[in-house]
Design a protein around this motif. Structure first.
Motif, PDB file in Angstrom:
ATOM      1  N   LYS A  45      39.696  42.136  58.882  1.00 50.14           N
ATOM      2  CA  LYS A  45      40.106  41.975  57.486  1.00 50.14           C
ATOM      3  C   LYS A  45      38.850  41.867  56.642  1.00 50.14           C
ATOM      4  N   LEU A  46      38.634  42.850  55.812  1.00 48.89           N
ATOM      5  CA  LEU A  46      37.484  42.861  54.928  1.00 48.89           C
ATOM      6  C   LEU A  46      37.824  42.165  53.616  1.00 48.89           C
ATOM      7  N   SER A  47      36.780  41.849  52.866  1.00 52.94           N
ATOM      8  CA  SER A  47      36.952  41.262  51.544  1.00 52.94           C
ATOM      9  C   SER A  47      36.032  41.956  50.563  1.00 52.94           C
ATOM     10  N   CYS A  48      36.486  42.015  49.320  1.00 54.55           N
ATOM     11  CA  CYS A  48      35.651  42.519  48.235  1.00 54.55           C
ATOM     12  C   CYS A  48      35.827  41.552  47.076  1.00 54.55           C
ATOM     13  N   ALA A  49      34.787  40.777  46.803  1.00 52.76           N
ATOM     14  CA  ALA A  49      34.833  39.798  45.726  1.00 52.76           C
ATOM     15  C   ALA A  49      34.115  40.363  44.496  1.00 52.76           C
ATOM     16  N   ALA A  50      34.799  40.321  43.372  1.00 57.43           N
ATOM     17  CA  ALA A  50      34.234  40.835  42.128  1.00 57.43           C
ATOM     18  C   ALA A  50      33.822  39.686  41.223  1.00 57.43           C
ATOM     19  N   SER A  51      32.677  39.850  40.585  1.00 55.93           N
ATOM     20  CA  SER A  51      32.209  38.826  39.655  1.00 55.93           C
ATOM     21  C   SER A  51      32.958  38.935  38.337  1.00 55.93           C
ATOM     22  N   GLY A  52      32.933  37.882  37.563  1.00 53.60           N
ATOM     23  CA  GLY A  52      33.560  37.907  36.251  1.00 53.60           C
ATOM     24  C   GLY A  52      35.048  37.655  36.312  1.00 53.60           C
ATOM     25  N   ARG A  53      35.655  37.695  35.125  1.00 58.27           N
ATOM     26  CA  ARG A  53      37.073  37.374  35.029  1.00 58.27           C
ATOM     27  C   ARG A  53      37.956  38.600  34.902  1.00 58.27           C
ATOM     28  N   SER A  54      37.364  39.708  34.561  1.00 58.04           N
ATOM     29  CA  SER A  54      38.168  40.911  34.345  1.00 58.04           C
ATOM     30  C   SER A  54      38.716  41.439  35.655  1.00 58.04           C
ATOM     31  N   SER A  55      39.891  42.008  35.567  1.00 52.59           N
ATOM     32  CA  SER A  55      40.521  42.595  36.745  1.00 52.59           C
ATOM     33  C   SER A  55      40.331  44.102  36.705  1.00 52.59           C
ATOM     34  N   TYR A  56      39.983  44.696  37.824  1.00 58.24           N
ATOM     35  CA  TYR A  56      39.724  46.118  37.900  1.00 58.24           C
ATOM     36  C   TYR A  56      40.608  46.774  38.952  1.00 58.24           C
ATOM     37  N   PHE A  57      40.800  48.045  38.784  1.00 53.03           N
ATOM     38  CA  PHE A  57      41.386  48.870  39.832  1.00 53.03           C
ATOM     39  C   PHE A  57      40.327  48.970  40.926  1.00 53.03           C
ATOM     40  N   THR A  63      34.634  53.685  62.751  1.00 51.36           N
ATOM     41  CA  THR A  63      33.279  53.149  62.592  1.00 51.36           C
ATOM     42  C   THR A  63      32.605  53.760  61.376  1.00 51.36           C
ATOM     43  N   ALA A  64      32.141  52.901  60.473  1.00 49.57           N
ATOM     44  CA  ALA A  64      31.536  53.371  59.236  1.00 49.57           C
ATOM     45  C   ALA A  64      31.060  52.167  58.435  1.00 49.57           C
ATOM     46  N   VAL A  65      30.321  52.449  57.378  1.00 52.56           N
ATOM     47  CA  VAL A  65      30.047  51.436  56.364  1.00 52.56           C
ATOM     48  C   VAL A  65      31.175  51.533  55.344  1.00 52.56           C
ATOM     49  N   TYR A  66      31.788  50.402  55.062  1.00 48.38           N
ATOM     50  CA  TYR A  66      32.921  50.355  54.138  1.00 48.38           C
ATOM     51  C   TYR A  66      32.449  49.792  52.806  1.00 48.38           C
ATOM     52  N   TYR A  67      32.814  50.483  51.739  1.00 46.95           N
ATOM     53  CA  TYR A  67      32.410  50.112  50.395  1.00 46.95           C
ATOM     54  C   TYR A  67      33.635  49.855  49.516  1.00 46.95           C
ATOM     55  N   CYS A  68      33.537  48.859  48.654  1.00 48.75           N
ATOM     56  CA  CYS A  68      34.550  48.732  47.621  1.00 48.75           C
ATOM     57  C   CYS A  68      33.945  49.171  46.294  1.00 48.75           C
ATOM     58  N   ALA A  69      34.820  49.605  45.407  1.00 48.71           N
ATOM     59  CA  ALA A  69      34.393  50.111  44.118  1.00 48.71           C
ATOM     60  C   ALA A  69      35.417  49.715  43.064  1.00 48.71           C
ATOM     61  N   ALA A  70      34.954  49.539  41.835  1.00 48.42           N
ATOM     62  CA  ALA A  70      35.824  49.090  40.751  1.00 48.42           C
ATOM     63  C   ALA A  70      35.885  50.125  39.643  1.00 48.42           C
ATOM     64  N   ALA A  71      37.074  50.307  39.112  1.00 51.10           N
ATOM     65  CA  ALA A  71      37.291  51.246  38.014  1.00 51.10           C
ATOM     66  C   ALA A  71      38.117  50.575  36.922  1.00 51.10           C
ATOM     67  N   GLN A  72      37.952  51.061  35.682  1.00 48.57           N
ATOM     68  CA  GLN A  72      38.726  50.513  34.576  1.00 48.57           C
ATOM     69  C   GLN A  72      40.195  50.904  34.687  1.00 48.57           C
ATOM     70  N   HIS A  73      40.469  52.060  35.254  1.00 45.06           N
ATOM     71  CA  HIS A  73      41.839  52.523  35.431  1.00 45.06           C
ATOM     72  C   HIS A  73      41.917  53.296  36.732  1.00 45.06           C
ATOM     73  N   GLY A  74      43.140  53.589  37.160  1.00 46.28           N
ATOM     74  CA  GLY A  74      43.316  54.198  38.469  1.00 46.28           C
ATOM     75  C   GLY A  74      43.645  55.673  38.475  1.00 46.28           C
ATOM     76  N   ALA A  75      43.604  56.301  37.318  1.00 45.21           N
ATOM     77  CA  ALA A  75      43.896  57.729  37.295  1.00 45.21           C
ATOM     78  C   ALA A  75      42.878  58.478  38.133  1.00 45.21           C
ATOM     79  N   GLY A  76      43.354  59.269  39.074  1.00 51.27           N
ATOM     80  CA  GLY A  76      42.457  59.971  39.980  1.00 51.27           C
ATOM     81  C   GLY A  76      41.886  59.055  41.036  1.00 51.27           C
ATOM     82  N   TRP A  77      42.691  58.161  41.538  1.00 49.65           N
ATOM     83  CA  TRP A  77      42.239  57.044  42.363  1.00 49.65           C
ATOM     84  C   TRP A  77      41.494  57.442  43.627  1.00 49.65           C
ATOM     85  N   SER A  78      41.648  58.644  44.129  1.00 52.80           N
ATOM     86  CA  SER A  78      40.925  59.015  45.351  1.00 52.80           C
ATOM     87  C   SER A  78      39.579  59.679  45.062  1.00 52.80           C
TER      88      SER A  78
END
Length: 122
Positions: free
Chosen positions: A19-31, A89-104
């Motif tokens: 189970k991985l985690s991705c913690a984002a700084s700040g209060r804003s919520s992102y896609f 097996t890989a390096v797993y990255y999380c990423a944040a976007a303002q919206h989810g259009a075109g999410w892949s």
């Protein structure tokens, strides 16, 4: 500026779970999207989750095996990976976007974490 910090990676045997985690700084919520990159391969989309957590998206190769969720009170997203195999097996990255259009598509994401290594032994 948003900082994303992934954690939870490690070494696991085939058939196991992580189970991985991705913690984002700040209060804003992102896609939030998750990608992975294996040695010698291009980065590929794994999963994504909407700001509310009500909508989730998965690559066909991980569908059923992976589940993504989020805790907005902690501003953290959790991809849970089951039935892992060496091809995961890989390096797993999380990423944040303002919206989810075109999410892949990786170009929609404005911020990226440093990644966490997942290694699955056979």
């Amino acid at each position: 500026q948003v900082q994303l910090v992934e954690s939870g990676g490690g070494l696991v045997q085939a058939g196991g779970s992580l189970k991985l985690s991705c913690a984002a700084s700040g209060r804003s919520s992102y896609f939030i999207g998750w990608y992975r990159q294996a040695p010698g391969k291009e980065r590929e989309f794994v999963a994504a989750i909407s700001r509310s957590g009500g909508d989730t998206y998965y690559a066909d190769i991980v569908k059923i095996r992976f589940t993504i969720s989020r805790d907005n009170a902690k501003n953290t997203v959790y991809p849970e990976m089951n039935s892992l195999n060496p091809e995961d097996t890989a390096v797993y990255y999380c990423a944040a976007a303002q919206h989810g259009a075109g999410w892949s598509y990786d170009w929609i994401y404005d911020y990226w974490g440093q990644g966490t290594q997942v290694t699955v032994s056979s």
